[in-house]
Design an enzyme around this catalytic site. Structure first.
Site, short mmCIF file in Angstrom:
data_model
loop_
_atom_site.label_atom_id
_atom_site.label_comp_id
_atom_site.label_asym_id
_atom_site.label_seq_id
_atom_site.Cartn_x
_atom_site.Cartn_y
_atom_site.Cartn_z
N SER A 78 38.37 9.48 58.29
CA SER A 78 37.38 8.46 57.98
C SER A 78 37.84 7.60 56.80
O SER A 78 38.91 7.02 56.86
CB SER A 78 36.03 9.13 57.74
OG SER A 78 35.02 8.25 58.10
N LYS A 83 41.47 5.72 56.35
CA LYS A 83 41.81 4.34 55.97
C LYS A 83 42.93 4.40 54.92
O LYS A 83 43.91 3.66 54.98
CB LYS A 83 40.58 3.61 55.41
CG LYS A 83 39.34 3.62 56.34
CD LYS A 83 38.17 2.84 55.73
CE LYS A 83 36.76 3.31 56.10
NZ LYS A 83 36.29 3.17 57.45
N TRP A 115 30.24 4.50 65.67
CA TRP A 115 30.26 3.76 64.39
C TRP A 115 31.71 3.41 64.01
O TRP A 115 31.98 2.37 63.43
CB TRP A 115 29.62 4.66 63.31
CG TRP A 115 29.52 4.09 61.92
CD1 TRP A 115 30.12 4.58 60.81
CD2 TRP A 115 28.75 2.96 61.49
NE1 TRP A 115 29.78 3.84 59.71
CE2 TRP A 115 28.94 2.83 60.11
CE3 TRP A 115 27.92 2.05 62.15
CZ2 TRP A 115 28.33 1.83 59.35
CZ3 TRP A 115 27.32 1.03 61.40
CH2 TRP A 115 27.53 0.95 60.02
N HIS A 149 31.83 12.77 64.54
CA HIS A 149 32.69 12.23 63.49
C HIS A 149 33.11 13.36 62.56
O HIS A 149 32.31 13.84 61.76
CB HIS A 149 31.84 11.19 62.73
CG HIS A 149 32.52 10.53 61.59
ND1 HIS A 149 33.47 9.56 61.77
CD2 HIS A 149 32.37 10.68 60.26
CE1 HIS A 149 33.88 9.14 60.59
NE2 HIS A 149 33.23 9.81 59.65
C1 GCU Z 1 30.64 5.82 56.37
C2 GCU Z 1 31.39 4.52 56.41
C3 GCU Z 1 32.71 4.61 57.19
C4 GCU Z 1 33.50 5.80 56.71
C5 GCU Z 1 32.64 7.04 56.77
C6 GCU Z 1 33.32 8.32 56.25
O1 GCU Z 1 30.10 6.09 57.64
O2 GCU Z 1 30.54 3.54 56.95
O3 GCU Z 1 33.47 3.44 57.02
O4 GCU Z 1 34.68 5.91 57.45
O5 GCU Z 1 31.49 6.87 55.99
O6 GCU Z 1 34.16 8.24 55.37
O7 GCU Z 1 32.95 9.40 56.73
#
Ligand code: GCU
Length: 397
Positions: free
Chosen positions: A236, A240, A327, A378
């Site tokens: 997540s 990134k 998402w 997720h």
């Molecule tokens: C939030 C956010 C995402 C991110 C995620 C995470 O949902 O909107 O961009 O990747 O957190 O880090 O679990």
């Protein structure tokens, strides 16, 4: 809590958007619709066609890196005054003798300011030395990467990774930049305060990538670690950061993204799930200020995320999605891989063996690209790690 609420609301919207997209423009012309709008990695800023790996490496790769620096992640400063590696503790009988545990402190100084990155590293007792390693950028609780192994988690399944002959390492993001809009400046940004004044200055995601690079500096000094076989991974927001690390730093042989979504593996122009505006509103401390310009104008973004994947070529890259994670836009994550293929092709590397997103729980891979979509939520799980290790084994890791 807010995240979870948002995730639920957006899930409904993103499913609606997904249906609309499929019924509307996806179908036959889906790829064409996306390609039309996507920046072409093989056309240089001055309009020249890039047709060989040399001109990609010498001219084009740098241009795209700068676009990501200036418009999304901000710069990652390369200079510092000194770096020191401290072996804080060592346990040769960890995991009942199956592994050696090293706890390392990495001290980095600049302008009389110090930041310390704490690394936990398990090395298999029986392995070919030097050993390949998986490095997780951990943004979740430190209990997920418990060095005592009193707590275990699929997020960092150290025993299972050791059993397959790989070393496994981690550091926590808060050592370099807290995941907090008010305090993220109190870590490595104290060493680089000038970054805070620049519209393309480093913020938290860039700082986490900076941290992963310092861990690589350490690996290069550890005789038990094969620094030419290091995989960096994150989930997540950590995914990134992992992609941004692998995109910039050619020392990483393999870059792995788990559910990294918008601002990570997902194409921004594939309008499903989280938007640029959501990111900038909810997490103003992640990306550089320039990124806000694209809040309501994704088409003005001079690059897209297939080009982030392309920056990793010819090194290996793996993207993983999850079925319930709309998402993070699993289709957009898959398409980034597909649209990065022409760049891998410049190096004679094969594309993924599928045109469409594969069925759930089915790994697809070519020599240097891998993808799966796991059934479920997720998360980063043992299932995902097993697929990453299968892929690494193919790379003769
Ligand atoms: C939030 C956010 C995402 C991110 C995620 C995470 O949902 O909107 O961009 O990747 O957190 O880090 O679990």
């Amino acid at each position: 809590k807010i995240d979870v609420m948002k995730r639920k609301n957006y899930k409904i919207w993103s499913i609606a958007a997904l249906l609309f997209f499929y019924i509307g423009s996806y179908g036959q012309s889906n790829d064409a619709a996306v390609i039309m709008a996507l920046p072409d990695p093989l056309i240089s800023n001055s309009g020249e066609k890039i047709s060989d790996s040399n001109s990609w490496m010498k001219n084009r790769r740098g241009e795209i890196l700068t676009l990501f620096e200036d418009n999304l992640y901000g710069q990652v400063p390369k200079d510092f005054d000194s770096i020191r590696f401290r072996l804080k503790s060592e346990d040769k009988m960890a995991m009942s003798g199956k592994a050696k545990l090293k706890e390392i402190g990495i001290d980095v100084y600049r302008n009389k300011q110090l930041v310390t990155i704490n690394v936990t590293l398990f090395i298999p007792a029986k392995a070919k030395m030097p050993c390949p390693v998986f490095l997780l950028i951990n943004h979740r609780g430190r209990n997920n990467t418990d060095p005592t192994r009193a707590e275990k988690s699929g997020f960092w399944p150290a025993e299972e990774v050791i059993a397959r002959g790989y070393a496994i390492a981690t550091f926590h993001v808060s050592d370099v930049a807290a995941d907090n809009k008010d305090s993220y400046t109190q870590g490595v940004l104290r060493l680089y305060p000038e970054q805070l004044k620049m519209p393309n200055g480093m913020k938290a995601i860039g700082a986490w990538a900076w941290g992963a690079m310092r861990v690589m500096d350490y690996f290069e000094t550890d005789k038990e670690i094969n620094a030419s076989k290091v995989a960096v991974l994150g989930h997540s927001r950590g995914g990134k950061a992992a992609l941004w690390t692998g995109a910039q730093d050619e020392r990483f042989a393999l870059t792995i993204s788990s559910c990294s979504g918008e601002g990570g593996a997902a194409l921004s122009r594939h309008l499903v799930g989280e938007t640029i505006k959501d990111l900038n509103t909810n997490f103003p401390h992640w990306f550089c200020d320039n990124y806000k310009q694209f809040n309501s104008n994704v088409n003005a973004l001079p690059m897209d995320h297939h080009e982030l994947i392309a920056l990793i070529a010819p090194r290996a890259v793996y993207v993983a999605s999850a079925t319930e994670d709309q998402w993070a836009d699993p289709v957009g994550e898959f398409l980034s891989m597909k649209y990065a293929e022409p760049v891998f092709n410049l190096f004679g590397l094969k594309p993924l063996p599928v045109k469409e997103q594969p069925a759930k729980n089915t790994q697809v891979k070519s020599s240097n690209m891998g993808y799966h979509i796991r059934e479920g939520a997720h998360n980063l799980t043992l299932y995902d790690w097993e697929r990453y290790m299968d892929f690494a084994a193919n790379l003769s890791f």
